[in-house]
Design a protein around this motif. Structure first.
Motif, PDB file in Angstrom:
ATOM      1  N   GLN A   1     -30.838   0.229  51.901  1.00 13.36           N
ATOM      2  CA  GLN A   1     -30.911   1.562  51.323  1.00 13.36           C
ATOM      3  C   GLN A   1     -29.544   2.240  51.341  1.00 13.36           C
ATOM      4  O   GLN A   1     -29.130   2.845  50.357  1.00 13.36           O
ATOM      5  CB  GLN A   1     -31.935   2.404  52.084  1.00 13.36           C
ATOM      6  N   VAL A   2     -28.844   2.132  52.453  1.00 14.48           N
ATOM      7  CA  VAL A   2     -27.512   2.726  52.560  1.00 14.48           C
ATOM      8  C   VAL A   2     -26.556   2.070  51.571  1.00 14.48           C
ATOM      9  O   VAL A   2     -25.803   2.753  50.865  1.00 14.48           O
ATOM     10  CB  VAL A   2     -26.977   2.620  54.010  1.00 14.48           C
ATOM     11  N   MET A   3     -26.559   0.764  51.504  1.00 20.14           N
ATOM     12  CA  MET A   3     -25.673   0.049  50.584  1.00 20.14           C
ATOM     13  C   MET A   3     -25.974   0.413  49.132  1.00 20.14           C
ATOM     14  O   MET A   3     -25.060   0.596  48.328  1.00 20.14           O
ATOM     15  CB  MET A   3     -25.800  -1.463  50.794  1.00 20.14           C
ATOM     16  N   ALA A   4     -27.233   0.531  48.786  1.00 20.60           N
ATOM     17  CA  ALA A   4     -27.610   0.913  47.421  1.00 20.60           C
ATOM     18  C   ALA A   4     -27.116   2.320  47.110  1.00 20.60           C
ATOM     19  O   ALA A   4     -26.640   2.588  46.002  1.00 20.60           O
ATOM     20  CB  ALA A   4     -29.127   0.833  47.253  1.00 20.60           C
ATOM     21  N   GLY A   5     -27.199   3.209  48.070  1.00 20.30           N
ATOM     22  CA  GLY A   5     -26.705   4.569  47.879  1.00 20.30           C
ATOM     23  C   GLY A   5     -25.203   4.598  47.642  1.00 20.30           C
ATOM     24  O   GLY A   5     -24.710   5.341  46.795  1.00 20.30           O
ATOM     25  N   TRP A   6     -24.477   3.775  48.378  1.00 16.90           N
ATOM     26  CA  TRP A   6     -23.021   3.710  48.195  1.00 16.90           C
ATOM     27  C   TRP A   6     -22.671   3.162  46.821  1.00 16.90           C
ATOM     28  O   TRP A   6     -21.737   3.612  46.182  1.00 16.90           O
ATOM     29  CB  TRP A   6     -22.384   2.848  49.271  1.00 16.90           C
ATOM     30  N   GLN A   7     -23.416   2.177  46.359  1.00 14.88           N
ATOM     31  CA  GLN A   7     -23.141   1.579  45.057  1.00 14.88           C
ATOM     32  C   GLN A   7     -23.417   2.545  43.925  1.00 14.88           C
ATOM     33  O   GLN A   7     -22.788   2.474  42.870  1.00 14.88           O
ATOM     34  CB  GLN A   7     -23.959   0.304  44.881  1.00 14.88           C
ATOM     35  N   GLN A   8     -24.344   3.471  44.116  1.00 17.32           N
ATOM     36  CA  GLN A   8     -24.715   4.425  43.079  1.00 17.32           C
ATOM     37  C   GLN A   8     -23.883   5.701  43.146  1.00 17.32           C
ATOM     38  O   GLN A   8     -23.980   6.541  42.264  1.00 17.32           O
ATOM     39  CB  GLN A   8     -26.193   4.766  43.185  1.00 17.32           C
TER      40      GLN A   8
END
Length: 54
Positions: A6-13
Motif C-alpha cells: 500500500q505504501v509503495m503504491a502510494g509513492w508510485q502514484q
C-alpha cells in the motif's frame, strides 16, 4: 506485506513536488557558504511545501 504494498503504491502514484539531488546539493552549499543561512534549510519543493504546512 499488504501495508508495504500500500505504501509503495502510494509513492508510485504521488504527483506532488519532489526533491532532486541538485536541490540537496544547493541547500548543503548554502548551509556551508552562507553565514546568514537558517539552521533549518529545506531542500527541494516537497520540503518547502511540507515546511509551509507544518
Amino acid at each position: 506485506m499488504p501495508l508495504v504494498e500500500q505504501v509503495m503504491a502510494g509513492w508510485q502514484q504521488d504527483t506532488g513536488p519532489n526533491t532532486s539531488s541538485e536541490d540537496v546539493a544547493a541547500a548543503v552549499w548554502r548551509a556551508v557558504t552562507d553565514m546568514s543561512a537558517p539552521a533549518y534549510l529545506p531542500a527541494g519543493a516537497d520540503a518547502i511545501t511540507w515546511l509551509q504546512t507544518a
